[in-house]
Design an enzyme around this catalytic site. Sequence first.
Site, mmCIF file in Angstrom:
data_model
loop_
_atom_site.group_PDB
_atom_site.id
_atom_site.type_symbol
_atom_site.label_atom_id
_atom_site.label_comp_id
_atom_site.label_asym_id
_atom_site.label_seq_id
_atom_site.Cartn_x
_atom_site.Cartn_y
_atom_site.Cartn_z
ATOM 1 N N ARG A 34 0.281 11.765 -10.311
ATOM 2 C CA ARG A 34 -0.316 10.870 -9.322
ATOM 3 C C ARG A 34 0.420 11.029 -7.991
ATOM 4 O O ARG A 34 1.658 11.036 -7.963
ATOM 5 C CB ARG A 34 -0.234 9.401 -9.762
ATOM 6 C CG ARG A 34 -1.104 9.063 -10.968
ATOM 7 C CD ARG A 34 -2.581 9.075 -10.596
ATOM 8 N NE ARG A 34 -3.433 8.657 -11.699
ATOM 9 C CZ ARG A 34 -3.934 9.475 -12.614
ATOM 10 N NH1 ARG A 34 -3.633 10.781 -12.566
ATOM 11 N NH2 ARG A 34 -4.710 9.021 -13.575
ATOM 12 N N ARG B 218 -9.050 2.690 14.768
ATOM 13 C CA ARG B 218 -8.464 2.916 13.456
ATOM 14 C C ARG B 218 -8.886 4.288 12.946
ATOM 15 O O ARG B 218 -10.071 4.566 12.744
ATOM 16 C CB ARG B 218 -8.910 1.831 12.471
ATOM 17 C CG ARG B 218 -8.273 0.462 12.726
ATOM 18 C CD ARG B 218 -6.776 0.531 12.796
ATOM 19 N NE ARG B 218 -6.116 -0.746 12.621
ATOM 20 C CZ ARG B 218 -4.816 -0.931 12.797
ATOM 21 N NH1 ARG B 218 -4.046 0.090 13.184
ATOM 22 N NH2 ARG B 218 -4.276 -2.122 12.603
ATOM 23 N N ALA C 6 -1.542 -7.690 12.918
ATOM 24 C CA ALA C 6 -0.817 -7.152 11.762
ATOM 25 C C ALA C 6 0.242 -6.150 12.204
ATOM 26 O O ALA C 6 0.139 -5.532 13.267
ATOM 27 C CB ALA C 6 -1.780 -6.482 10.787
ATOM 28 N N GLU D 260 4.671 -9.872 15.811
ATOM 29 C CA GLU D 260 3.386 -9.199 15.987
ATOM 30 C C GLU D 260 2.406 -10.069 16.782
ATOM 31 O O GLU D 260 1.613 -9.550 17.565
ATOM 32 C CB GLU D 260 2.797 -8.838 14.618
ATOM 33 C CG GLU D 260 3.588 -7.773 13.867
ATOM 34 C CD GLU D 260 3.635 -6.443 14.602
ATOM 35 O OE1 GLU D 260 2.696 -6.132 15.357
ATOM 36 O OE2 GLU D 260 4.626 -5.714 14.423
ATOM 37 N N GLU E 291 0.928 -8.127 19.921
ATOM 38 C CA GLU E 291 -0.477 -7.731 19.851
ATOM 39 C C GLU E 291 -1.431 -8.717 20.500
ATOM 40 O O GLU E 291 -2.570 -8.357 20.811
ATOM 41 C CB GLU E 291 -0.900 -7.518 18.388
ATOM 42 C CG GLU E 291 -0.209 -6.345 17.715
ATOM 43 C CD GLU E 291 -0.895 -5.943 16.418
ATOM 44 O OE1 GLU E 291 -1.858 -6.631 15.998
ATOM 45 O OE2 GLU E 291 -0.469 -4.942 15.832
ATOM 46 N N SER F 189 -4.755 -1.159 -1.821
ATOM 47 C CA SER F 189 -5.215 0.083 -2.453
ATOM 48 C C SER F 189 -4.207 0.549 -3.498
ATOM 49 O O SER F 189 -3.563 1.594 -3.348
ATOM 50 C CB SER F 189 -5.419 1.173 -1.389
ATOM 51 O OG SER F 189 -5.998 2.327 -1.945
ATOM 52 N N PRO F 190 -4.042 -0.213 -4.600
ATOM 53 C CA PRO F 190 -2.968 0.079 -5.558
ATOM 54 C C PRO F 190 -3.174 1.356 -6.366
ATOM 55 O O PRO F 190 -2.242 1.814 -7.032
ATOM 56 C CB PRO F 190 -2.976 -1.154 -6.472
ATOM 57 C CG PRO F 190 -4.376 -1.676 -6.384
ATOM 58 C CD PRO F 190 -4.809 -1.415 -4.983
ATOM 59 N N GLU G 59 4.168 2.608 20.575
ATOM 60 C CA GLU G 59 3.530 2.677 19.259
ATOM 61 C C GLU G 59 2.053 3.067 19.372
ATOM 62 O O GLU G 59 1.299 2.965 18.406
ATOM 63 C CB GLU G 59 3.665 1.329 18.540
ATOM 64 C CG GLU G 59 5.123 0.945 18.263
ATOM 65 C CD GLU G 59 5.258 -0.405 17.591
ATOM 66 O OE1 GLU G 59 4.222 -0.971 17.161
ATOM 67 O OE2 GLU G 59 6.400 -0.903 17.495
ATOM 68 N N GLU H 148 -0.356 1.617 20.819
ATOM 69 C CA GLU H 148 -1.262 0.493 20.613
ATOM 70 C C GLU H 148 -2.064 0.229 21.887
ATOM 71 O O GLU H 148 -1.496 0.047 22.962
ATOM 72 C CB GLU H 148 -0.476 -0.765 20.223
ATOM 73 C CG GLU H 148 0.153 -0.698 18.846
ATOM 74 C CD GLU H 148 0.905 -1.962 18.493
ATOM 75 O OE1 GLU H 148 1.098 -2.214 17.292
ATOM 76 O OE2 GLU H 148 1.311 -2.702 19.404
#
Length: 206
Positions: A42, A70, A88, A105, A109, A126-127, A155, A157
């Site tokens: 994995r 994104r 976030a 944040e 942001e 998303s495990p 960053e 942003e």
Amino acid sequence: MFSSQDVTSLAHESLYQGFFRLVRYRLQHALFQGGTSAPMVRELLVKGTAVAVLPWDPVSDRIALVEQFRVGAWAAGDANPWLLEVVAGMADKPGESLESVAHRELAEEAGITADKLTYLYHYYPSPGGSDEQIALFVAEADLSALTDFHGVEDEHEDIRLHGFDRSQVPALEAAGRINNAATLLSLMWLERELSGRHRALKQDES
């Protein structure tokens, strides 16, 4: 009930180290019907813990969401990869609490100072392929004087801040403008919380 003790790591190697890290594991684990699985391979995207915060003004019943590009939405073929999201960021500074990350944040942001932070819960987005955990908060704040543009240049942003009446949320969801888990979950929590307060108030008045 199984635990982490029922998984055996046979080998692992680092495949890539960049903005995130990619690790390949060879492992096996206990099976529900007894015995142990055959060895499997994995790949795991190592991202760590992120903090997500929904700003909400309890006086005006307005929320604030950030809009930014994104790459995941773009790579998936989304017609509009500029997503509306809660604030976030990564909890990647040693010794920094989740609450401190939330406050940092919010300032970076959105230019928002929280009067109160309420912790909601952790979840794995998303495990099946990543160790990322997200800690969700709602921040009570004065949203009467929002400014448009934010982000940390170093960053990369480039963030636009939006204010919405909470009554606008169903239309935004129906139009597909709110399509990420942290935002949906925190908005659902807030709706449930405020509905519960309203029912309790009506019961007290009856």
